[in-house]
Design a protein around this motif. Structure first.
Motif, PDB file in Angstrom:
ATOM      1  N   GLY A 115       0.793  -1.218   0.000  1.00 18.29           N
ATOM      2  CA  GLY A 115       0.000   0.000   0.000  1.00 18.29           C
ATOM      3  C   GLY A 115       0.827   1.270   0.000  1.00 18.29           C
ATOM      4  N   SER A 116       2.160   1.142   0.134  1.00 20.48           N
ATOM      5  CA  SER A 116       3.002   2.336   0.105  1.00 20.48           C
ATOM      6  C   SER A 116       3.129   2.833  -1.322  1.00 20.48           C
ATOM      7  N   ARG A 117       3.469   4.092  -1.462  1.00 15.76           N
ATOM      8  CA  ARG A 117       3.521   4.719  -2.778  1.00 15.76           C
ATOM      9  C   ARG A 117       4.845   5.445  -2.951  1.00 15.76           C
ATOM     10  N   ARG A 118       5.379   5.384  -4.149  1.00 20.50           N
ATOM     11  CA  ARG A 118       6.619   6.086  -4.463  1.00 20.50           C
ATOM     12  C   ARG A 118       6.296   7.405  -5.162  1.00 20.50           C
ATOM     13  N   TYR A 119       6.875   8.466  -4.654  1.00 17.96           N
ATOM     14  CA  TYR A 119       6.640   9.801  -5.205  1.00 17.96           C
ATOM     15  C   TYR A 119       7.845  10.226  -6.031  1.00 17.96           C
ATOM     16  N   GLY A 120       7.574  10.792  -7.209  1.00 16.87           N
ATOM     17  CA  GLY A 120       8.669  11.189  -8.080  1.00 16.87           C
ATOM     18  C   GLY A 120       8.497  12.546  -8.722  1.00 16.87           C
TER      19      GLY A 120
END
Length: 302
Positions: A115-120
């Protein structure tokens, strides 16, 4: 031609002599060979006309025809080894196929299985910054938090205000107000897949104890204390790549090195490129110096 003569008994009779003209060999065949030669010449002209008409069409339909740059059979032509040839070659009856371009890789999903998300992107980081400010506002800590999008990712700065200090003077004892702020930030960062670097900073006021404890030790202990609170509040331990001590070498106000504004803890949320650079600098790929009895030598990591 006729002539008269006398036969036996004195009777005259007329003798006729015919002369036939002897025709030559050339007159016997006549001009037939000329007709054959004319037919041959006409046929050759027709053949050349056909070739002349077909030539431009070959150049249009075959990109490698007459083009040295794309013809793999011409010395210096491209396409034999780099896979750009438009016509395959055959060696011993086995065709050499053109190099196939790799299929485009699918874009990594922003959300991981947990459920974690990577921000870019900048827009994503801006949205995350706004969320952190909302969280700080809920615990009345908006004055203690600054969030800024930087080329390396997201810079989260936790600082003192006029009424509250994050740490007791000269120690790493954390104020309960800032503990609450860190706990709320940990709940947000736990859903972020980006890696973090936590650094501690002091002002330039000299701090020395009998045991040699100074601003370097103090800033390091404060950064480590903030890391421990974040992890205890739900941040995965693997999310933190580094905890650093900066002492007073990175002041926010270089013209006021002893100002309390310079006392802070910073959390840097790394983009993929910044994390890659970090791993190049501190991972296995950088050159290491090995010392032995024979002397020092460099070893390049794998």
């Amino acid at each position: 031609m006729s002539m008269r003569g006398k036969g036996k008994g004195g009777a005259e009779h007329e003798i006729i002599v015919k002369r036939r003209s002897k025709k030559g060999h050339d007159e016997a065949h006549g001009g037939a060979w000329k007709v054959a030669f004319a037919d041959f010449t006409l046929a050759m002209m027709a053949l050349f006309m056909v070739l002349w008409i077909v030539q431009p069409r070959l150049e249009l339909t075959n990109p490698a025809f007459g083009n040295e740059d794309s013809n793999p059979l011409v010395d210096g032509g491209a396409g034999v080894f780099d896979g750009t040839s438009t016509s395959p070659l055959e060696l011993d009856g086995v065709p050499i196929r053109q190099a196939q371009a790799e299929p485009p890789r699918e874009r990594e999903a922003d959300s991981a299985e947990d459920g974690s998300r990577r921000y870019g992107s900048s827009a994503e980081l801006q949205a995350l910054a706004a969320l952190m400010k909302d969280v700080a506002k809920e615990v009345d800590a908006l004055a203690n938090l600054e969030v800024e999008v930087v080329p390396q990712g997201l810079r989260i700065l936790i600082k003192d205000d006029r009424e509250r200090f994050m740490f007791e003077r000269g120690s790493a004892v954390l104020d309960p107000h800032f503990r609450t702020l860190l706990a709320r930030l940990a709940a947000v960062l736990a859903k972020v897949d980006n890696k973090l670097i936590i650094s501690g900073h002091t002002d330039a006021t000299a701090y020395r104890s009998a045991g040699g404890y100074d601003n370097w030790n103090l800033s390091g202990d404060r950064a480590l204390r903030a890391r421990n609170v974040l992890v205890a509040s739900g941040l995965p331990a693997a999310a933190v790549l580094q905890v650093t001590a900066q002492a007073d070498v990175m002041p926010l106000k270089p013209d006021e090195p002893q100002s309390g504004v310079n006392r802070r803890v910073e959390i840097l949320l790394l983009t993929d490129s910044a994390e890659g650079l970090y791993r190049e600098l501190f991972g296995d790929s950088y050159q290491q110096v090995r010392f032995s009895q024979e002397g020092a030598r460099y070893r390049s990591g794998s």
